[in-house]
Design a protein around this motif. Sequence first.
Motif, PDB file in Angstrom:
ATOM      1  N   TYR B  69       0.852  -1.139   0.099  1.00 23.97           N
ATOM      2  CA  TYR B  69       0.015  -0.077   0.056  1.00 23.97           C
ATOM      3  C   TYR B  69       0.890   1.292  -0.077  1.00 23.97           C
ATOM      4  O   TYR B  69       1.614   1.133   1.008  1.00 23.97           O
ATOM      5  N   VAL B  70       0.522   2.131  -0.748  1.00 24.87           N
ATOM      6  CA  VAL B  70       1.043   3.438  -0.830  1.00 24.87           C
ATOM      7  C   VAL B  70       0.122   4.265  -0.507  1.00 24.87           C
ATOM      8  O   VAL B  70      -0.941   4.565  -0.998  1.00 24.87           O
ATOM      9  N   PHE B  71       0.151   4.507   0.869  1.00 20.13           N
ATOM     10  CA  PHE B  71      -0.858   5.206   1.624  1.00 20.13           C
ATOM     11  C   PHE B  71      -1.180   6.879   1.204  1.00 20.13           C
ATOM     12  O   PHE B  71      -0.033   7.288   0.524  1.00 20.13           O
ATOM     13  N   GLN B  72      -2.274   7.339   1.191  1.00 18.40           N
ATOM     14  CA  GLN B  72      -2.213   8.715   1.072  1.00 18.40           C
ATOM     15  C   GLN B  72      -1.198   9.836   1.678  1.00 18.40           C
ATOM     16  O   GLN B  72      -0.506  10.629   1.113  1.00 18.40           O
ATOM     17  N   GLU B  73      -1.096   9.527   2.909  1.00 17.89           N
ATOM     18  CA  GLU B  73       0.086  10.036   3.657  1.00 17.89           C
ATOM     19  C   GLU B  73       1.357   9.157   3.576  1.00 17.89           C
ATOM     20  O   GLU B  73       1.177   7.816   3.404  1.00 17.89           O
ATOM     21  N   ASP B  74       2.526   9.501   3.515  1.00 22.51           N
ATOM     22  CA  ASP B  74       3.743   8.760   3.271  1.00 22.51           C
ATOM     23  C   ASP B  74       3.803   7.616   4.412  1.00 22.51           C
ATOM     24  O   ASP B  74       4.296   6.488   4.135  1.00 22.51           O
TER      25      ASP B  74
END
Lengths: 255, 193
Positions: B69-74
């Motif tokens: 997962y590349v989250f919305q926040e890093d």
Amino acid sequence: MIISSSFRKFLTVCAVALFWLLVWEGVAAWVGATIILVPPRMAFARLFTLAQTLEFWLAIFTSLRRIMLGFALAMFTGIFLATGAAASKIFRHIILPAINVLNAMPLASFVILVLFMFGRENLSIVVPFVMVMPIAFHNVYKGITTTDPALLEMAHVFRVPLWKRIRYIYLHSVRPFIFSAATIGIGFAWKSGISAELIGVARGTIGGYLHRAQISIQPIDMYAWTIAIITLSYAIDKCFYLMLGRGIKNDAHNL
Amino acid sequence: MTPIIFKNISKSFNGTPVLVNINAVLSVGITCLMGQSGIGKTTFANLVAGLILPDEGTIAGLEGKRVSYVFQEDRLLEHESALVNVLFVTADAKKNTPRAIALLTQAGLGESVNKKAAELSGGMKRRTALCRALIADYHVLILDEPFKGLDEETKPAIVEMLKQHVQQEEKIILCITHDLAEVEALGGVLLRM
């Protein structure tokens, strides 16, 4: 002449100390009764004499050893219990009332209880333990429970093993809370330990000698021992800060 | 690989419906998810990641699949280096170090491998988060606005890097974006919410 900032700081400290010693000397001269207020030169002269005896150093060693043992045990137990409380709700519900009772208990009542249960020798181990453990517990528990949930969620998604989560996420979050508990706790441990020795009349300890000076109406001895206690407290604080500072620097280096 | 099938999925938060009766299929390859802000794209992604459960409906095909997962926040370990952040999600850090360095270099972070995440710029952090997601052992890759914060010079290289990675391996990729140009650059199926 150029004076370095550290030397200027040293001169300032000396000047302030000299000012208060003069105030003390002046007030003592005005009171004019050593039974009420001992002049500083007499107190320091007595401390110098005491420092030449083996008993003095043995008392310091005994008190330091016991109080520091109580402090170390309190830190370890506090960290261990806080980890358990953060990991298990049931454990938290069981342990919290006990911690709160210890927190609320007056020192004098506790000393009497400990006297009955553990004897005089262990007073300055058990009392600092009881005073510091709740501080360590609450600080570490707060550190664990305020760990960034977004990072924990990230670790959960990537199925990162527990040891890695502890090493890279929890420890980083908890470390400042442990340092905070330790710096507050060390002062508490020292003061409560000496008080416990005094109330419990623990022989061969700083508190024990303070008690002897009190009952035999030797105010000069009382003042000399008090100066020793304050000096030791200051030295312990400084050593501790230096150790923690080095720890923080090493952490920064390792990262 | 079996597709992920959303059947009549509904999800509410504090009584406010976010997803209502959603049906969708995520197959091998890239699926780009577009829609207005607040329409429930991240909620959809979180359902795929198994971070939340639907109130109604079923999600089939998730069993046994590992998610990256590349989250919305890093969500980086700010106190650790870019390299440690990438290796954090791997089972064997020592073995994966050359691959992590190669990925970071490909993302233009070769000079910053040992820099702490806290010292990286927003775009560099984003690229580190992307490298972390790509090195993980996964079946499903979720990219929530993966190019957010990247400048126009860096973005094409990162899009290319992602496309190369996807072509090499048969994975299910879900990419959330607001930008139609990104959808066109990545290719794949467009899913509108």
